[in-house]
Motif scaffolding. Structure first.
Motif, PDB file in Angstrom:
ATOM      1  N   TYR A 255       1.913  -1.533   1.174  1.00 32.04           N
ATOM      2  CA  TYR A 255       2.646  -0.605   2.036  1.00 32.04           C
ATOM      3  C   TYR A 255       1.878  -0.452   3.357  1.00 32.04           C
ATOM      4  O   TYR A 255       0.684  -0.129   3.338  1.00 32.04           O
ATOM      5  N   TYR A 256       2.574  -0.682   4.465  1.00 29.70           N
ATOM      6  CA  TYR A 256       1.943  -0.607   5.779  1.00 29.70           C
ATOM      7  C   TYR A 256       2.604   0.464   6.645  1.00 29.70           C
ATOM      8  O   TYR A 256       3.840   0.561   6.690  1.00 29.70           O
ATOM      9  N   ASP A 257       1.775   1.256   7.348  1.00 31.44           N
ATOM     10  CA  ASP A 257       2.291   2.144   8.389  1.00 31.44           C
ATOM     11  C   ASP A 257       2.804   1.273   9.535  1.00 31.44           C
ATOM     12  O   ASP A 257       2.183   0.272   9.899  1.00 31.44           O
ATOM     13  N   ASP A 258       3.938   1.659  10.117  1.00 28.53           N
ATOM     14  CA  ASP A 258       4.618   0.785  11.079  1.00 28.53           C
ATOM     15  C   ASP A 258       4.271   1.055  12.544  1.00 28.53           C
ATOM     16  O   ASP A 258       4.826   0.412  13.431  1.00 28.53           O
ATOM     17  N   ASP A 259       3.348   1.991  12.796  1.00 35.14           N
ATOM     18  CA  ASP A 259       2.981   2.332  14.178  1.00 35.14           C
ATOM     19  C   ASP A 259       4.216   2.701  14.996  1.00 35.14           C
ATOM     20  O   ASP A 259       4.303   2.392  16.189  1.00 35.14           O
ATOM     21  N   ASP A 260       5.184   3.332  14.348  1.00 35.87           N
ATOM     22  CA  ASP A 260       6.422   3.818  14.980  1.00 35.87           C
ATOM     23  C   ASP A 260       7.335   2.708  15.493  1.00 35.87           C
ATOM     24  O   ASP A 260       8.275   2.977  16.252  1.00 35.87           O
ATOM     25  N   MET A 261       7.094   1.473  15.078  1.00 34.54           N
ATOM     26  CA  MET A 261       8.018   0.400  15.478  1.00 34.54           C
ATOM     27  C   MET A 261       9.390   0.609  14.851  1.00 34.54           C
ATOM     28  O   MET A 261      10.407   0.222  15.423  1.00 34.54           O
ATOM     29  N   PHE A 262       9.396   1.205  13.661  1.00 33.75           N
ATOM     30  CA  PHE A 262      10.651   1.576  12.998  1.00 33.75           C
ATOM     31  C   PHE A 262      10.744   3.091  12.870  1.00 33.75           C
ATOM     32  O   PHE A 262      11.269   3.614  11.894  1.00 33.75           O
ATOM     33  N   TRP A 263      10.191   3.773  13.855  1.00 34.74           N
ATOM     34  CA  TRP A 263      10.281   5.229  13.975  1.00 34.74           C
ATOM     35  C   TRP A 263       9.705   5.963  12.758  1.00 34.74           C
ATOM     36  O   TRP A 263      10.266   6.934  12.265  1.00 34.74           O
ATOM     37  N   GLY A 264       8.598   5.449  12.252  1.00 39.97           N
ATOM     38  CA  GLY A 264       7.900   6.130  11.176  1.00 39.97           C
ATOM     39  C   GLY A 264       8.243   5.670   9.780  1.00 39.97           C
ATOM     40  O   GLY A 264       7.862   6.323   8.804  1.00 39.97           O
ATOM     41  N   HIS A 265       8.958   4.565   9.654  1.00 38.65           N
ATOM     42  CA  HIS A 265       9.240   4.009   8.334  1.00 38.65           C
ATOM     43  C   HIS A 265       8.017   3.246   7.825  1.00 38.65           C
ATOM     44  O   HIS A 265       7.031   3.073   8.539  1.00 38.65           O
ATOM     45  N   VAL A 266       8.093   2.775   6.588  1.00 36.35           N
ATOM     46  CA  VAL A 266       7.001   2.007   6.013  1.00 36.35           C
ATOM     47  C   VAL A 266       7.464   0.570   5.808  1.00 36.35           C
ATOM     48  O   VAL A 266       8.627   0.314   5.481  1.00 36.35           O
ATOM     49  N   VAL A 267       6.566  -0.377   6.050  1.00 28.53           N
ATOM     50  CA  VAL A 267       6.850  -1.798   5.848  1.00 28.53           C
ATOM     51  C   VAL A 267       6.213  -2.218   4.529  1.00 28.53           C
ATOM     52  O   VAL A 267       5.012  -2.019   4.321  1.00 28.53           O
ATOM     53  N   ILE A 268       7.012  -2.782   3.626  1.00 29.11           N
ATOM     54  CA  ILE A 268       6.548  -3.152   2.291  1.00 29.11           C
ATOM     55  C   ILE A 268       6.591  -4.670   2.138  1.00 29.11           C
ATOM     56  O   ILE A 268       7.579  -5.316   2.506  1.00 29.11           O
ATOM     57  N   VAL A 269       5.507  -5.230   1.607  1.00 32.35           N
ATOM     58  CA  VAL A 269       5.447  -6.656   1.293  1.00 32.35           C
ATOM     59  C   VAL A 269       5.134  -6.803  -0.193  1.00 32.35           C
ATOM     60  O   VAL A 269       4.195  -6.185  -0.696  1.00 32.35           O
ATOM     61  N   ARG A 270       5.930  -7.616  -0.892  1.00 28.28           N
ATOM     62  CA  ARG A 270       5.781  -7.811  -2.336  1.00 28.28           C
ATOM     63  C   ARG A 270       5.244  -9.199  -2.651  1.00 28.28           C
ATOM     64  O   ARG A 270       5.448 -10.145  -1.883  1.00 28.28           O
ATOM     65  N   GLY A 271       4.601  -9.322  -3.811  1.00 27.63           N
ATOM     66  CA  GLY A 271       4.135 -10.636  -4.234  1.00 27.63           C
ATOM     67  C   GLY A 271       3.407 -10.578  -5.556  1.00 27.63           C
ATOM     68  O   GLY A 271       3.378  -9.542  -6.239  1.00 27.63           O
ATOM     69  N   ASP A 272       2.806 -11.708  -5.930  1.00 26.41           N
ATOM     70  CA  ASP A 272       1.921 -11.777  -7.087  1.00 26.41           C
ATOM     71  C   ASP A 272       0.904 -12.877  -6.847  1.00 26.41           C
ATOM     72  O   ASP A 272       1.053 -13.695  -5.931  1.00 26.41           O
ATOM     73  N   LEU A 273      -0.148 -12.910  -7.657  1.00 18.36           N
ATOM     74  CA  LEU A 273      -1.250 -13.838  -7.425  1.00 18.36           C
ATOM     75  C   LEU A 273      -0.837 -15.295  -7.585  1.00 18.36           C
ATOM     76  O   LEU A 273      -1.355 -16.176  -6.900  1.00 18.36           O
ATOM     77  N   GLU A 274       0.087 -15.579  -8.487  1.00 15.00           N
ATOM     78  CA  GLU A 274       0.454 -16.962  -8.777  1.00 15.00           C
ATOM     79  C   GLU A 274       1.361 -17.562  -7.714  1.00 15.00           C
ATOM     80  O   GLU A 274       1.139 -18.685  -7.257  1.00 15.00           O
ATOM     81  N   THR A 275       2.399 -16.845  -7.317  1.00 12.51           N
ATOM     82  CA  THR A 275       3.387 -17.410  -6.380  1.00 12.51           C
ATOM     83  C   THR A 275       3.194 -16.935  -4.952  1.00 12.51           C
ATOM     84  O   THR A 275       3.866 -17.415  -4.046  1.00 12.51           O
ATOM     85  N   GLY A 276       2.308 -15.966  -4.722  1.00 10.14           N
ATOM     86  CA  GLY A 276       2.079 -15.477  -3.369  1.00 10.14           C
ATOM     87  C   GLY A 276       3.059 -14.385  -2.983  1.00 10.14           C
ATOM     88  O   GLY A 276       3.578 -13.663  -3.832  1.00 10.14           O
ATOM     89  N   LEU A 277       3.346 -14.307  -1.693  1.00 11.54           N
ATOM     90  CA  LEU A 277       4.227 -13.255  -1.159  1.00 11.54           C
ATOM     91  C   LEU A 277       5.684 -13.654  -1.335  1.00 11.54           C
ATOM     92  O   LEU A 277       6.052 -14.795  -1.066  1.00 11.54           O
ATOM     93  N   GLU A 278       6.516 -12.696  -1.773  1.00 11.51           N
ATOM     94  CA  GLU A 278       7.877 -13.042  -2.172  1.00 11.51           C
ATOM     95  C   GLU A 278       8.949 -12.095  -1.627  1.00 11.51           C
ATOM     96  O   GLU A 278      10.001 -11.953  -2.219  1.00 11.51           O
ATOM     97  N   GLY A 279       8.707 -11.459  -0.549  1.00 12.47           N
ATOM     98  CA  GLY A 279       9.763 -10.599   0.006  1.00 12.47           C
ATOM     99  C   GLY A 279       9.191  -9.320   0.560  1.00 12.47           C
ATOM    100  O   GLY A 279       8.031  -8.968   0.345  1.00 12.47           O
ATOM    101  N   GLY A 280      10.059  -8.620   1.293  1.00 12.20           N
ATOM    102  CA  GLY A 280       9.625  -7.370   1.880  1.00 12.20           C
ATOM    103  C   GLY A 280      10.825  -6.528   2.262  1.00 12.20           C
ATOM    104  O   GLY A 280      11.970  -6.958   2.183  1.00 12.20           O
ATOM    105  N   GLU A 281      10.536  -5.306   2.694  1.00  6.76           N
ATOM    106  CA  GLU A 281      11.607  -4.401   3.099  1.00  6.76           C
ATOM    107  C   GLU A 281      11.023  -3.317   3.989  1.00  6.76           C
ATOM    108  O   GLU A 281       9.802  -3.114   4.057  1.00  6.76           O
ATOM    109  N   ILE A 282      11.913  -2.623   4.659  1.00  9.42           N
ATOM    110  CA  ILE A 282      11.546  -1.460   5.452  1.00  9.42           C
ATOM    111  C   ILE A 282      12.119  -0.249   4.739  1.00  9.42           C
ATOM    112  O   ILE A 282      13.319  -0.193   4.447  1.00  9.42           O
ATOM    113  N   ALA A 283      11.263   0.704   4.421  1.00 10.50           N
ATOM    114  CA  ALA A 283      11.711   1.875   3.657  1.00 10.50           C
ATOM    115  C   ALA A 283      11.407   3.134   4.448  1.00 10.50           C
ATOM    116  O   ALA A 283      10.486   3.194   5.241  1.00 10.50           O
TER     117      ALA A 283
END
Length: 284
Positions: A255-283
């Motif tokens: 979970y990343y703070d967005d520095d107000d690029m999305f007006w205070g929303h959070v940027v989420i990146v998902r993944g696992d150790l075997e396959t790496g990063l597999e998607g994300g969303e703005i919440a």
């Protein structure tokens, strides 16, 4: 009566039972829709019992009931069930649906008695209030939040302090061995994972961030051609880690703070150790 309400109540046995419950914190309500609108409340419980023994020990149900818009907006939510309190309730058990077992939830019909004395449930409350924690190198003390079945703590992630949350193990709700393994692997190479995750998020969302920038009050009335876009490099550099959630199956979410690029929303990146990063969303 709306069809949604009829369908909801048809999921429960018509027979009413009196039981004692030891409550957790009210979680919220989901909208059923239809007209008039109804909301289904959800409140987990620590334990249930009759007069003589504990009930539903293999699968502890949660409490639910329906509310109108007006009732949902009140502090009491109809029944005013406080956390870590023993009640005597009149309920209807849910019917088995698909893979969901019988009595996976209890429809509250009425509150018969509040602040009850029940020795077995009082013992369960004593156990629930007893803190559970463990020490993990690089993370310090991880403390179990028993209402959410997650261990909570802090770590230093690529130079920034952030919160961390571990799922409990499937076979033991007082340990987090599987999540801890994943966490240690991530932390050992946190610089790589952090840079990779921020670049990945930038690739997904930098264009969206530029669109949000154009819609902001700061650039109201300015021609879009005169507004500098947010590059992927700028986007990645502006993200700051806020928390990391690690599941017992090896998957994780940054979970990343967005520095107000999305007006205070959070940027989420998902993944696992075997396959790496597999998607994300703005919440939000």
């Amino acid at each position: 009566m709306s069809q949604e309400k009829i369908n909801f109540e048809n999921r429960y046995d018509t027979q009413e039972k009196e039981i004692f419950v030891l409550t957790m914190r009210y979680l919220g309500a989901g909208l059923l829709g239809g007209a008039p609108r109804y909301w289904s409340a959800q409140q987990p419980v620590i334990a249930c019992a009759n007069k003589d023994s504990l009930l539903y020990q293999e699968h502890i149900p949660y409490l639910t009931w329906l509310m109108t818009d007006e009732e949902c907006n009140t502090k009491e939510k109809i029944f005013d069930l406080q956390p870590q309190t023993i009640y005597r309730l009149k309920v209807r058990e849910s019917l088995a649906i698909g893979q969901l077992p019988h009595a996976h939830s209890l429809l509250v019909v009425d509150v018969l008695q509040r602040n009850c004395h029940h020795p077995m449930l009082e013992k369960e409350l004593e156990i629930f209030r007893n803190p559970v924690s463990f020490f993990l190198e690089g993370f310090g003390e991880m403390t179990l939040d028993k209402e959410f079945n997650m261990f909570c703590g802090k770590t230093l992630w690529n130079g920034f302090e952030c919160s961390v949350f571990f799922d409990t193990d499937d076979d033991n709700e007082n340990t987090a061995k599987e999540a801890s393994k994943t966490a240690c692997s991530l932390l050992a190479d946190c610089k790589h994972w952090d840079e990779k995750a921020r670049k990945y998020a930038a690739h997904l969302f930098a264009e969206d961030a530029t669109e949000w920038k154009m819609d902001s009050d700061e650039f109201a009335g300015v021609d879009c051609k005169d507004i500098p876009p947010i590059s992927e490099e700028e986007f990645a550099n502006r993200l700051t880690i806020s928390e990391i959630c690690i599941s017992n199956d090896g998957s994780f979410q940054f979970y990343y703070d967005d520095d107000d690029m999305f007006w205070g929303h959070v940027v989420i990146v998902r993944g696992d150790l075997e396959t790496g990063l597999e998607g994300g969303e703005i919440a939000g």
